[in-house]
Design a protein around this motif. Structure first.
Motif, short mmCIF file in Angstrom:
data_model
loop_
_atom_site.label_atom_id
_atom_site.label_comp_id
_atom_site.label_asym_id
_atom_site.label_seq_id
_atom_site.Cartn_x
_atom_site.Cartn_y
_atom_site.Cartn_z
N LEU A 1 0.22 5.08 -1.76
CA LEU A 1 0.06 6.35 -1.05
C LEU A 1 1.03 7.39 -1.58
CD1 LEU A 1 -0.44 5.33 2.69
CD2 LEU A 1 -2.15 5.62 0.90
N GLU A 2 2.27 6.98 -1.80
CA GLU A 2 3.28 7.91 -2.31
C GLU A 2 2.91 8.41 -3.70
OE1 GLU A 2 6.78 5.56 -2.11
OE2 GLU A 2 6.89 5.59 0.09
N LYS B 1 -2.85 -1.80 8.75
CA LYS B 1 -1.67 -2.05 9.57
C LYS B 1 -2.03 -2.91 10.78
CE LYS B 1 0.99 1.49 10.38
NZ LYS B 1 1.55 2.74 10.98
N VAL C 1 -5.06 2.54 5.32
CA VAL C 1 -3.81 1.80 5.51
C VAL C 1 -3.52 1.63 7.00
CG1 VAL C 1 -1.32 1.84 5.11
CG2 VAL C 1 -2.88 2.43 3.26
N ALA C 2 -3.88 2.62 7.81
CA ALA C 2 -3.69 2.49 9.25
C ALA C 2 -4.51 1.32 9.80
CB ALA C 2 -4.07 3.79 9.96
N SER D 1 0.81 -1.22 0.00
CA SER D 1 0.00 0.00 0.00
C SER D 1 0.84 1.27 0.00
CB SER D 1 -0.91 0.03 1.23
OG SER D 1 -1.81 -1.05 1.23
N LEU D 2 2.01 1.22 0.63
CA LEU D 2 2.80 2.43 0.81
C LEU D 2 3.20 3.09 -0.51
CD1 LEU D 2 5.02 1.40 3.87
CD2 LEU D 2 2.87 2.68 3.83
N ARG E 1 -10.01 8.43 4.03
CA ARG E 1 -8.82 8.74 3.24
C ARG E 1 -7.90 7.53 3.20
NH1 ARG E 1 -8.42 14.30 2.19
NH2 ARG E 1 -10.18 15.39 3.12
N ALA F 1 0.00 10.92 -3.46
CA ALA F 1 0.46 12.21 -2.94
C ALA F 1 1.28 12.97 -3.98
CB ALA F 1 1.28 11.99 -1.67
N GLU G 1 -4.82 7.09 3.76
CA GLU G 1 -3.91 6.95 4.89
C GLU G 1 -4.60 6.28 6.08
OE1 GLU G 1 -2.72 10.27 2.25
OE2 GLU G 1 -4.59 9.77 3.31
N ASP G 2 -5.88 6.62 6.30
CA ASP G 2 -6.62 5.98 7.39
C ASP G 2 -6.92 4.52 7.08
OD1 ASP G 2 -6.83 8.06 9.30
OD2 ASP G 2 -8.36 9.03 8.08
#
Length: 362
Positions: A107-108, A314, A310-311, A103-104, A305, A111, A307-308
């Motif tokens: 996200l990059e 995690k 993916v949190a 996922s990271l 979003r 962005a 980022e949330d």
């Protein structure tokens, strides 16, 4: 922009549901769908009154204003990137990718390209969960001493799906991990998980469990217990219990709850239980799609979003790691190095052959 043209990639089980919702969403004038199975795409399009594109490339070239992604998880990263490159807002079914490590980079990418991407965690639009969030934020419950969340399906999906789902925590419990974060505003810092396989042995053979429990510790010390099962014959059971110093609140406790009281004379709940997630969260799905249409029009939104999302993933990854290792796992810096060498099969710990606690071997 009042008459939107929205695209839908993927018309399987949840995609077909989204197609039916999209064509009835206020402000949406046209819907075009695509799928790797072009025949399936045409059938769903005809059924709901949408257009069908030959493939995703044709869909993105059809002049859509926004893209909904409802394909298999493995295709999510590429389709999110494609939507961002096409310059349209994207609503993608959870998760962003099969795990956090994958996922990271997504996200990059989002962005770096100033993409507008949201992840579909529909419980954030369910009236019960929204009321729980409001009540907790208003201080009506006081401080929380216990959280209990459950997600139980009536019967498991096909084993072929489970083989690529990432496991019960990533497939089902990630919804609970997300709403726990969303409602409390806290982070999960440690997870201890256990699982079992007492149903179809084929589920264990593909590396999954049919029932599981995770004890989560939040960053303020609050404890949350998350349970899940593929075999809940009483009905589709999704609940959240918040127990606080001032009061307690339960989401999903109504006349269609999939449970019954053992107390004499108690007839609650009186109605038939839900049997599927689509039935239980029909209102939430409609509200979520309507919110996405608003986002496409440039309105403010409360959608999840990436980022949330993916949190929450995690936490699901940590739960899966704890399930395999048998020890508590801190939810720390990711990605972690892969843990190799495990093979999976249910070990017999009782007199019924093939049933028992699921443990990693090797």
């Amino acid at each position: 922009m009042t008459d939107l043209h929205l695209g839908l990639a993927g018309v399987g089980r949840i995609g077909a549901m989204h197609a039916r919702t999209l064509v009835t969403t206020p402000g949406v004038g046209r819907v075009t769908v695509a799928d790797v199975d072009a025949t399936r795409a045409r059938e769903v399009a005809t059924e709901v009154g949408a257009d069908a594109a030959a493939d995703v490339e044709a869909l993105l070239a059809a002049g859509i204003d926004g893209l909904v992604v409802a394909t298999g998880t493995a295709q999510h990263p590429d389709l999110i990137r494609a939507g961002v490159e096409a310059g349209v807002p994207v609503l993608c079914e959870k998760p962003v990718a099969p795990d956090v490590a994958l996922s990271l980079p997504v996200l990059e990418f989002v962005a770096r390209h100033d993409g507008v991407v949201r992840i579909a965690h529909q419980r954030r639009y369910d009236p019960g969960y929204r009321e729980a969030r409001r009540a907790y934020a208003a201080g009506e419950l006081g401080w929380l001493h216990a959280i209990r969340a459950t997600t139980c399906d009536v019967a498991p999906p096909p084993v072929s799906f489970l083989a690529t789902s990432g496991g019960l925590f990533r497939d089902c419990s990630v919804h609970d991990f997300d709403v726990i974060r969303w409602i409390t505003g806290r982070e999960v810092v440690e997870v201890y998980a256990r699982g079992s396989n007492n149903g179809d042995p084929a589920i264990g053979e593909v590396g999954d469990v049919d029932s599981a429990l995770a004890v989560c510790t939040l960053d303020d010390g609050t404890l949350a217990v998350v349970t899940a099962s593929r075999y809940n014959g009483a009905g589709h059971d999704v609940r959240l219990e918040l127990q606080g110093s001032k009061g307690s609140l339960v989401v999903g406790l109504d006349d269609r709850s999939a449970l019954r009281s053992a107390e004499p004379g108690v007839v609650f709940p009186a109605g038939p239980p839900f049997t599927t997630f689509a039935e239980r969260f029909a209102e939430a799905y409609r509200a979520e799609v309507a919110a996405f249409a608003g986002l496409v029009r440039g309105e403010a939104d409360e959608l999840c979003r990436p980022e949330d999302a993916v949190a929450a993933s995690k936490v699901a990854d940590a739960a899966q790691e704890s399930l395999l290792s048998g020890v508590p796992v801190r939810v720390g810096v990711w990605p972690r190095p892969p843990r190799g060498g495990h093979s999976f099969r249910p070990r017999n710990t009782c007199s019924e052959g093939g049933k028992g606690v699921f443990r990693p071997t090797g």
